[in-house]
Design an enzyme around this catalytic site. Sequence first.
Site, mmCIF file in Angstrom:
data_model
loop_
_atom_site.group_PDB
_atom_site.id
_atom_site.type_symbol
_atom_site.label_atom_id
_atom_site.label_comp_id
_atom_site.label_asym_id
_atom_site.label_seq_id
_atom_site.Cartn_x
_atom_site.Cartn_y
_atom_site.Cartn_z
ATOM 1 N N GLU A 169 0.857 -1.196 0.000
ATOM 2 C CA GLU A 169 0.000 0.000 0.000
ATOM 3 C C GLU A 169 0.880 1.228 0.000
ATOM 4 O O GLU A 169 1.853 1.304 0.752
ATOM 5 C CB GLU A 169 -0.900 0.083 1.242
ATOM 6 C CG GLU A 169 -2.056 -0.865 1.310
ATOM 7 C CD GLU A 169 -2.914 -0.614 2.555
ATOM 8 O OE1 GLU A 169 -2.842 0.507 3.119
ATOM 9 O OE2 GLU A 169 -3.641 -1.528 2.979
ATOM 10 N N GLU A 219 -8.802 9.379 5.274
ATOM 11 C CA GLU A 219 -9.058 7.945 5.100
ATOM 12 C C GLU A 219 -10.103 7.677 4.022
ATOM 13 O O GLU A 219 -10.105 6.616 3.402
ATOM 14 C CB GLU A 219 -9.510 7.330 6.420
ATOM 15 C CG GLU A 219 -8.402 7.128 7.427
ATOM 16 C CD GLU A 219 -7.378 6.105 6.957
ATOM 17 O OE1 GLU A 219 -7.789 5.006 6.531
ATOM 18 O OE2 GLU A 219 -6.177 6.408 6.989
ATOM 19 N N GLU A 242 -13.628 5.736 -0.372
ATOM 20 C CA GLU A 242 -14.512 4.817 0.356
ATOM 21 C C GLU A 242 -15.212 5.587 1.487
ATOM 22 O O GLU A 242 -14.587 5.927 2.491
ATOM 23 C CB GLU A 242 -13.713 3.644 0.906
ATOM 24 C CG GLU A 242 -13.055 2.808 -0.187
ATOM 25 C CD GLU A 242 -12.092 1.776 0.364
ATOM 26 O OE1 GLU A 242 -12.556 0.783 0.967
ATOM 27 O OE2 GLU A 242 -10.868 1.975 0.201
ATOM 28 N N LYS A 273 -15.234 4.483 5.527
ATOM 29 C CA LYS A 273 -14.015 4.240 6.301
ATOM 30 C C LYS A 273 -13.988 5.170 7.508
ATOM 31 O O LYS A 273 -14.230 6.375 7.383
ATOM 32 C CB LYS A 273 -12.764 4.449 5.443
ATOM 33 C CG LYS A 273 -12.565 3.412 4.359
ATOM 34 C CD LYS A 273 -11.127 3.372 3.872
ATOM 35 C CE LYS A 273 -10.221 2.738 4.912
ATOM 36 N NZ LYS A 273 -8.840 2.576 4.430
#
Length: 486
Positions: free
Chosen positions: A264, A327, A318, A321
């Site tokens: 990541e 985030e 997203e 999250k």
Amino acid sequence: MAMAVVTLTFSFFFLLLSTFAFADTGFVGINYGRVANNLPTPPKVVELLKSKGIIKVKLYDTDSAVLTAFANSGISLVVTLPNEVLSNAANDQSFADNWVQANITKYYPATKIEAIAVGNEVFVDQKNTPYLVPAMTKIYNSLVKYKLDSAIKVSSPIALSALNNSYPASAGIFKPELVSVVKPMLELLRKSGSYVMVNIYPFFAYSANSKDISLDYALFKTNPGVVDSGNGLKYSNMLEAQVDAVYAAMSAIGFNDVKLTVSETGWPSLGDENEIGASKENAAAYNGNLMVTVQSGSGTPVRPKDPLNVYLFALFNENLKPGPTSERNYGLFYPTQEQVYDMPFTQGQGQSGNSTIHDQVPSPASSPNPRVTTNSTGPDVTPTPTSTPTSTQGQSWCVANANVEVSKLQNGLDYACGEGGADCRPIQEGATCYDPNTLEAHASYAFNSYYQKQGRKAGSCNFGGTARVVNEHPGFGGNCEYPTGY
């Protein structure tokens, strides 16, 4: 004729992803997270990935609908056994066997699964730490049982926080309480021919220490660099320094031969007020310049022979999250499949006011070296170099990586001036680019000649990991002009 300036957006960016996966330059993949309630259906996601040429994807589970959608797509997957079942897998071989049957063999080989991530950042929540290696071992045993161990690797992503120290890179070392788990994990990876996965985010370090860390250093832009006080190596970007800190930590406990993939990495396009550096412009710069680094084919200063392999985080924003705003804003795409920001890349300038992205490598300085090729086997006709532009926007050059072995650099120079067909007349004694008479300067000229003749296509600035792409004219002094096209 000089090449035209090109503005590169997501279409070309992802075309490069597929190109690099096949070139000898490492690869860039994408993390496909699904902590959201507004994402496209898995079949539509596969269509999006294929339309962008993405052939490497990492998942955080083994959802049946997702795995089915990827069948016969040609996209290679890393799937994840979640932390919640680590103890089950660790304590029961039959559980591991059944899990592999239900989540791997049921879909493979139509769904091209190439690795299993056993857990994710397990060391962050240490209640699961004792289960990690036993779970990895039993999953590996299951793959052996079903004769899949040569096709599918087993690993586990660790966070950079597993290190007790990461600066300078040469002083990297694992936290003492984790060594008893890390050593058998690395032993299993070595035994099975696998690799360690590490989640690395320069954004975190920069955001927390923006007064001490250069933004250009974090974003791979041209900067003075940082010299490691322990090994004397010079770093031009934070990601490579952090990767080398992990290599140092592994070497310190006897594992200097295990390979590494950055499982990541990314940069948020939006953050809270205290999340310094989170912006669309910086996200585009980080991801775009990371692509330039991968394209160069060279590894880190400690392991220049091992090209970088990375998975960008993430495919989508997203919305469910938890945590700070950042985030929920790492995605390259909105759930509508619209791009979050334009991706300027190497040769062009971004839209909406984005500035030109520069490669992370400063112009190399000359250094004495006794081995310099003086006999050219290049073409008979010398192409006329273009003049050095007053602005380097839209241009790129290929130069030698000063951190590689002399023999490899010499081999690259010999190839460029021989089979490669580079125009090496200007670096012959008495010619305009002979001085400085160093291997690095001569190799840089030859590499760039080959690179420009190849139309600056992906993979043409590699030479066994001894070359890199830069966006500023190589400044070796004198009257030497490096061509930008033929």
